[in-house]
Design a protein around this motif. Structure first.
Motif, short mmCIF file in Angstrom:
data_model
loop_
_atom_site.label_atom_id
_atom_site.label_comp_id
_atom_site.label_asym_id
_atom_site.label_seq_id
_atom_site.Cartn_x
_atom_site.Cartn_y
_atom_site.Cartn_z
N VAL A 176 41.26 23.36 9.26
CA VAL A 176 40.42 24.55 9.23
C VAL A 176 40.66 25.38 10.49
O VAL A 176 40.85 24.83 11.58
N LEU A 177 40.70 26.69 10.32
CA LEU A 177 40.90 27.64 11.42
C LEU A 177 39.54 27.93 12.05
O LEU A 177 38.64 28.44 11.37
N VAL A 178 39.37 27.63 13.34
CA VAL A 178 38.05 27.69 13.96
C VAL A 178 38.08 28.40 15.30
O VAL A 178 39.11 28.46 15.97
N ALA A 179 36.91 28.91 15.69
CA ALA A 179 36.70 29.49 17.01
C ALA A 179 35.21 29.43 17.32
O ALA A 179 34.38 29.20 16.42
N ALA A 180 34.87 29.63 18.58
CA ALA A 180 33.46 29.70 18.97
C ALA A 180 32.85 31.00 18.44
O ALA A 180 33.58 31.95 18.13
N PRO A 181 31.53 31.05 18.31
CA PRO A 181 30.89 32.24 17.73
C PRO A 181 31.26 33.55 18.42
O PRO A 181 31.40 34.59 17.76
N GLY A 182 31.43 33.53 19.74
CA GLY A 182 31.77 34.77 20.45
C GLY A 182 33.09 35.37 19.98
O GLY A 182 33.17 36.57 19.71
N TRP A 183 34.10 34.54 19.84
CA TRP A 183 35.39 35.02 19.34
C TRP A 183 35.29 35.37 17.86
O TRP A 183 35.92 36.35 17.40
N ALA A 184 34.52 34.61 17.10
CA ALA A 184 34.37 34.91 15.67
C ALA A 184 33.74 36.28 15.47
O ALA A 184 34.14 37.03 14.57
N ASP A 185 32.78 36.63 16.31
CA ASP A 185 32.14 37.94 16.20
C ASP A 185 33.13 39.06 16.51
O ASP A 185 33.10 40.13 15.89
N ARG A 186 34.01 38.81 17.48
CA ARG A 186 34.98 39.84 17.85
C ARG A 186 36.03 40.05 16.76
O ARG A 186 36.47 41.17 16.50
N VAL A 187 36.44 38.94 16.15
CA VAL A 187 37.42 39.07 15.07
C VAL A 187 36.76 39.65 13.83
O VAL A 187 37.33 40.48 13.13
N GLY A 188 35.51 39.22 13.58
CA GLY A 188 34.71 39.74 12.47
C GLY A 188 35.45 39.64 11.15
O GLY A 188 36.06 38.64 10.81
#
Length: 309
Positions: A176-188
């Motif tokens: 699974v491709l994952v990141a912390a919420p901060g990066w996830a929000d930036r990628v959106g």
């Protein structure tokens, strides 16, 4: 007791204490553990094993960084003396406890899977007297060590070639491709619109410089080649997980390893493809019935638990 030397001439072993010490080392897998079982010092055990090796004219144990591995000569000697020594101990009232008699099961595999899934699954066996010696490592060298007799079972990340080893599917890892919420929000939602180019501003955290897991994900999911370098490499997926949770960037991880973080919100799955990449793990052993029945117990429990991982 007699045992052949290197010239095929039988040499007598008349000191039962040496044989008792030998059997304790063979069953426990280390001089230190045997010393604890026998109430001796570790140097005394070492001295007695060296004396027995001089008497037999053969090396009995290969010294390892952790413990010892019996040679084929030691396995043969143990098979010869175990029954008589156990019977003698029972007659004299000094019969060993079950955990002292049972040879340990030597199990090896990927460190992350061992720690996250295998050891919790096998924990109940310890209370039942099964003794485990667990070694982490990479599949190729572990399979070589299995062929050499250093392990009873190996969890491999691929099916070994040839007929020298038997392998059964154990579990499927989903990546699974994952990141912390901060990066996830930036990628959106950009990933769905732009594809993997949306991740270029985000640092990549990987297991190794050649990015084996991430490259496979890119090929399977995006149909593209991953060419960017890693910002952080950690040769342990648990370290990769810790770095990504702390906000170092994104990564591709086995779902079993980051399932709790995904559930808690500490990580976010950036992409949920209908056909995620999978990797099948195999439980491997040498052909034939194992001498130690505990090996079969461990094998059966792992096969039963594997699909739930």
């Amino acid at each position: 007791m007699r045992h052949g030397d290197s010239d095929g001439v039988a040499q007598p072993v008349t000191d039962l204490n040496l044989l008792r010490t030998f059997l304790a080392v063979h069953r426990s897998g280390s001089f230190t553990a045997a010393a604890g079982l026998l109430g001796l010092s570790q140097p005394t055990v070492t001295t007695q094993i060296r004396a027995l090796e001089r008497q037999t004219g053969r090396e009995l144990f290969e010294r390892l960084p952790r413990g010892v591995a019996p040679t084929a000569v030691a396995d043969d000697l143990a098979a010869r003396v175990a029954g008589p020594l156990d019977a003698l101990a029972a007659v004299t009232g000094h019969e060993a406890a079950p955990h002292e008699r049972a040879a340990p099961v030597h199990l090896a595999g990927p460190a992350e899977l061992l720690c996250a899934r295998v050891l919790p699954a096998l924990a109940p066996l310890a209370a039942e007297g099964v003794r485990l010696r667990v070694s982490p490592g990479l599949t190729e060298p572990l399979l070589d060590e299995l062929r050499a007799g250093r392990h009873d079972l190996v969890i491999a990340t691929f099916r070994p070639r040839g007929r020298a080893l038997t392998a059964v599917p154990l579990t499927d890892e989903e990546f699974v491709l994952v990141a912390a919420p901060g990066w996830a929000d930036r990628v959106g939602g950009r990933l769905a619109l732009e594809g993997p180019t949306a991740l270029y501003p985000v640092p990549l955290v990987a297991y190794a410089e050649d990015l084996p897991i991430a490259r496979r994900y890119w090929r399977h999911v995006f149909g593209a080649r991953l060419t960017r370098p890693a910002a952080v490499t950690v040769p342990d997926l648990r370290g990769v997980l810790a770095a990504v949770v702390a906000g170092a960037g994104f990564s591709v991880l086995p779902r079993y390893l980051c399932q709790a973080e995904l559930a808690s919100g500490a990580l976010v799955a950036l992409h949920e493809p209908e056909d995620p990449p999978l990797n099948t793990g195999y439980l491997v052993q040498r052909p034939g019935r194992p001498d130690n029945p505990a090996v079969t117990r461990v094998r059966d429990l792992l096969i039963e638990a594997g699909p739930t991982w």
